[in-house]
Scaffold this motif. Structure first.
Motif, PDB file in Angstrom:
ATOM      1  N   SER A 120      -1.530  -9.250   0.472  1.00  0.00           N
ATOM      2  CA  SER A 120      -2.725  -9.443  -0.358  1.00  0.00           C
ATOM      3  C   SER A 120      -3.978  -9.586   0.491  1.00  0.00           C
ATOM      4  O   SER A 120      -5.069  -9.236   0.059  1.00  0.00           O
ATOM      5  CB  SER A 120      -2.580 -10.697  -1.223  1.00  0.00           C
ATOM      6  N   MET A 121      -3.793 -10.098   1.699  1.00  0.00           N
ATOM      7  CA  MET A 121      -4.918 -10.289   2.607  1.00  0.00           C
ATOM      8  C   MET A 121      -5.252  -9.014   3.367  1.00  0.00           C
ATOM      9  O   MET A 121      -6.184  -8.992   4.155  1.00  0.00           O
ATOM     10  CB  MET A 121      -4.624 -11.434   3.577  1.00  0.00           C
ATOM     11  N   GLY A 122      -4.460  -7.949   3.149  1.00  0.00           N
ATOM     12  CA  GLY A 122      -4.776  -6.669   3.760  1.00  0.00           C
ATOM     13  C   GLY A 122      -3.969  -6.309   4.993  1.00  0.00           C
ATOM     14  O   GLY A 122      -4.235  -5.282   5.619  1.00  0.00           O
ATOM     15  N   MET A 123      -2.978  -7.115   5.342  1.00  0.00           N
ATOM     16  CA  MET A 123      -2.151  -6.772   6.500  1.00  0.00           C
ATOM     17  C   MET A 123      -1.273  -5.574   6.176  1.00  0.00           C
ATOM     18  O   MET A 123      -0.913  -5.353   5.030  1.00  0.00           O
ATOM     19  CB  MET A 123      -1.245  -7.944   6.886  1.00  0.00           C
ATOM     20  N   THR A 124      -0.921  -4.829   7.213  1.00  0.00           N
ATOM     21  CA  THR A 124      -0.002  -3.711   7.026  1.00  0.00           C
ATOM     22  C   THR A 124       1.365  -4.259   6.635  1.00  0.00           C
ATOM     23  O   THR A 124       1.680  -5.430   6.910  1.00  0.00           O
ATOM     24  CB  THR A 124       0.143  -2.893   8.319  1.00  0.00           C
ATOM     25  N   GLU A 125       2.178  -3.412   6.045  1.00  0.00           N
ATOM     26  CA  GLU A 125       3.513  -3.848   5.637  1.00  0.00           C
ATOM     27  C   GLU A 125       4.331  -4.309   6.832  1.00  0.00           C
ATOM     28  O   GLU A 125       5.023  -5.336   6.774  1.00  0.00           O
ATOM     29  CB  GLU A 125       4.230  -2.727   4.896  1.00  0.00           C
ATOM     30  N   ASP A 126       4.238  -3.595   7.944  1.00  0.00           N
ATOM     31  CA  ASP A 126       4.993  -3.949   9.143  1.00  0.00           C
ATOM     32  C   ASP A 126       4.578  -5.327   9.663  1.00  0.00           C
ATOM     33  O   ASP A 126       5.421  -6.166   9.975  1.00  0.00           O
ATOM     34  CB  ASP A 126       4.788  -2.879  10.218  1.00  0.00           C
ATOM     35  N   ARG A 127       3.293  -5.550   9.741  1.00  0.00           N
ATOM     36  CA  ARG A 127       2.809  -6.848  10.250  1.00  0.00           C
ATOM     37  C   ARG A 127       3.158  -7.970   9.278  1.00  0.00           C
ATOM     38  O   ARG A 127       3.528  -9.064   9.696  1.00  0.00           O
ATOM     39  CB  ARG A 127       1.306  -6.790  10.478  1.00  0.00           C
ATOM     40  N   ALA A 128       3.061  -7.700   7.984  1.00  0.00           N
ATOM     41  CA  ALA A 128       3.408  -8.707   6.977  1.00  0.00           C
ATOM     42  C   ALA A 128       4.888  -9.078   7.088  1.00  0.00           C
ATOM     43  O   ALA A 128       5.252 -10.253   6.975  1.00  0.00           O
ATOM     44  CB  ALA A 128       3.082  -8.188   5.583  1.00  0.00           C
TER      45      ALA A 128
END
Length: 81
Positions: A26-34
């Motif tokens: 929701s904060m805009g991180m990439t899926e990998d980083r999340a």
């Protein structure tokens, strides 16, 4: 809107990891980083337990009020299970 850090810290590892993933996306991180953030649920649990109200409110602001309300609703549902 206020996050209850103790409630969040009390979630089991899986529920906390899912919540972290959802918040970071929701904060805009990439899926990998999340996903990497979610894997650090135990460390983030400690951070949450020590977070000040100001820090928690900053997270709510970054996520947005509507999304934060949705997340809190999910936390409450998970508590009831």
């Amino acid at each position: 809107m206020e996050f209850d850090a103790k409630k969040l810290a009390a979630l089991d590892d899986r529920a906390l990891a899912e919540l972290i993933f959802e918040v970071t996306r929701s904060m805009g991180m990439t899926e990998d980083r999340a996903r990497r953030m979610a894997q650090n649920a135990p460390a983030l649990r400690v951070m949450l337990s020590k977070a000040s109200d100001k820090e928690l409110n900053r997270i709510v602001s970054a996520v947005g009020e509507d999304k934060a309300a949705e997340i809190l609703s999910k936390v409450n549902q998970k508590e009831k299970q």
